[in-house]
Design an enzyme around this catalytic site. Structure first.
Site, PDB file in Angstrom:
ATOM      1  N   PRO A  55       0.735  -1.292  -0.017  1.00 51.95           N
ATOM      2  CG  PRO A  55       0.019  -1.244   2.016  1.00 51.95           C
ATOM      3  CD  PRO A  55       0.622  -2.085   1.205  1.00 51.95           C
ATOM      4  CD  GLU A  56       3.925   3.309  -3.334  1.00 51.68           C
ATOM      5  OE1 GLU A  56       4.371   4.353  -2.706  1.00 51.68           O
ATOM      6  OE2 GLU A  56       4.722   2.703  -3.792  1.00 51.68           O
TER       7      GLU A  56
END
Ligand code: ZN
Length: 271
Positions: free
Chosen positions: A2-3
């Site tokens: 996840p960014e």
């Protein structure tokens, strides 16, 4: 992994059902994730009311009415499941309100949570050394100009330095440099002021476009087993080695390794 856009989408999805609600029950299904759960976590959360949610870099923030904030990081594979129809093996932390169940699910367990005094969030170790938020007012061409002055390292590597800009990951640095027409190999101190003035809006645009793509999937979270945090978005250069450049249509997208991680770019469009 996840960014920032996935974390932002997760926070918005959680906020829909959790903001303003009282936490009635908390279950820990193991003693740790990447780190042990904080001492007294169940007691600290049980009965507390959620008074707001937020995000700092790639960390989600759940603010409680007890002057404390639950900080969560999704690690490599973490996500929140809302109202799962059945318990899953990797639901490590489960929070229940009157209307919903929220399960922090993380098969690889690189994620973690911490409980922090809200007034001291800025001094929390990871936050104390962080640069400005890429979507906040602190990021400007002037800030980057000062941070890059005299630096010989490649601009791509310095953009990944959380002390200079918080929360920018590999994907969005590649995309922003492409959009701004900046060679990722260029020494940071030699990136021109006009190029930096293009880079700041490019960073914001690539992040906001991805958040928009994530937001468009939010409606799905109302379904049982709704999982927050992952969605597909379209990239111009990321993971497109050998593909045609979408701007010049003459060059193929190249890949190189910088600091042990891949960079994708167009040698014609990025100078
Ligand atoms: Zn090109």
């Amino acid at each position: 992994m996840p960014e920032l856009p996935e974390v932002e989408t997760t926070v918005r999805g959680l906020a829909r059902h959790l903001d303003g609600e009282r936490i009635e029950r908390v279950t820990l299904n193991r003693a740790d994730m990447r780190f042990p759960f904080p001492d007294g976590l169940v007691q600290a959360l049980t009965g507390a009311r959620v008074i707001g949610l937020g995000r700092r870099a790639k960390y989600g923030l759940i603010h409680l009415d007890r002057e404390s904030t639950l900080v969560f990081h999704l690690g490599m594979s973490g996500l929140w499941r809302i109202d799962p129809t059945e318990a899953a093996k990797h639901d490590h932390l489960v929070i229940e309100t009157a209307g919903h169940r929220f399960a922090l699910h993380d098969p690889r367990r690189f994620g973690f949570v911490d409980l922090v005094d809200t007034a001291r969030l800025g001094a929390w170790p990871a936050f104390a050394v962080m640069g400005p938020e890429p979507l906040g007012p602190g990021l400007s061409a002037g800030h980057l100009h000062a941070a890059f002055a005299g630096r010989k390292q490649a601009v791509k590597l310095l953009l990944l330095d959380q002390r200079i800009v918080a929360g920018l990951g590999n994907i969005y640095v590649c995309e922003a440099l492409f959009r701004a027409g900046i060679d990722p190999r260029k020494p940071a101190g030699r990136v021109s002021r006009p190029a930096l003035a293009r880079l700041v809006p490019a960073i914001r645009e690539v992040l906001e476009q991805a958040i928009g793509d994530g937001g468009s999937t939010l409606r799905d979270y109302a379904r049982p087993d709704g999982e927050l945090g992952y969605f597909a978005t379209r990239f111009d250069v990321y993971d497109r080695e050998g593909g045609a450049c979408r701007r010049c249509d003459g060059q193929t997208v190249r890949r190189l390794v910088q600091g042990g991680r891949s960079t994708w770019f167009c040698a014609k469009c990025q100078k």
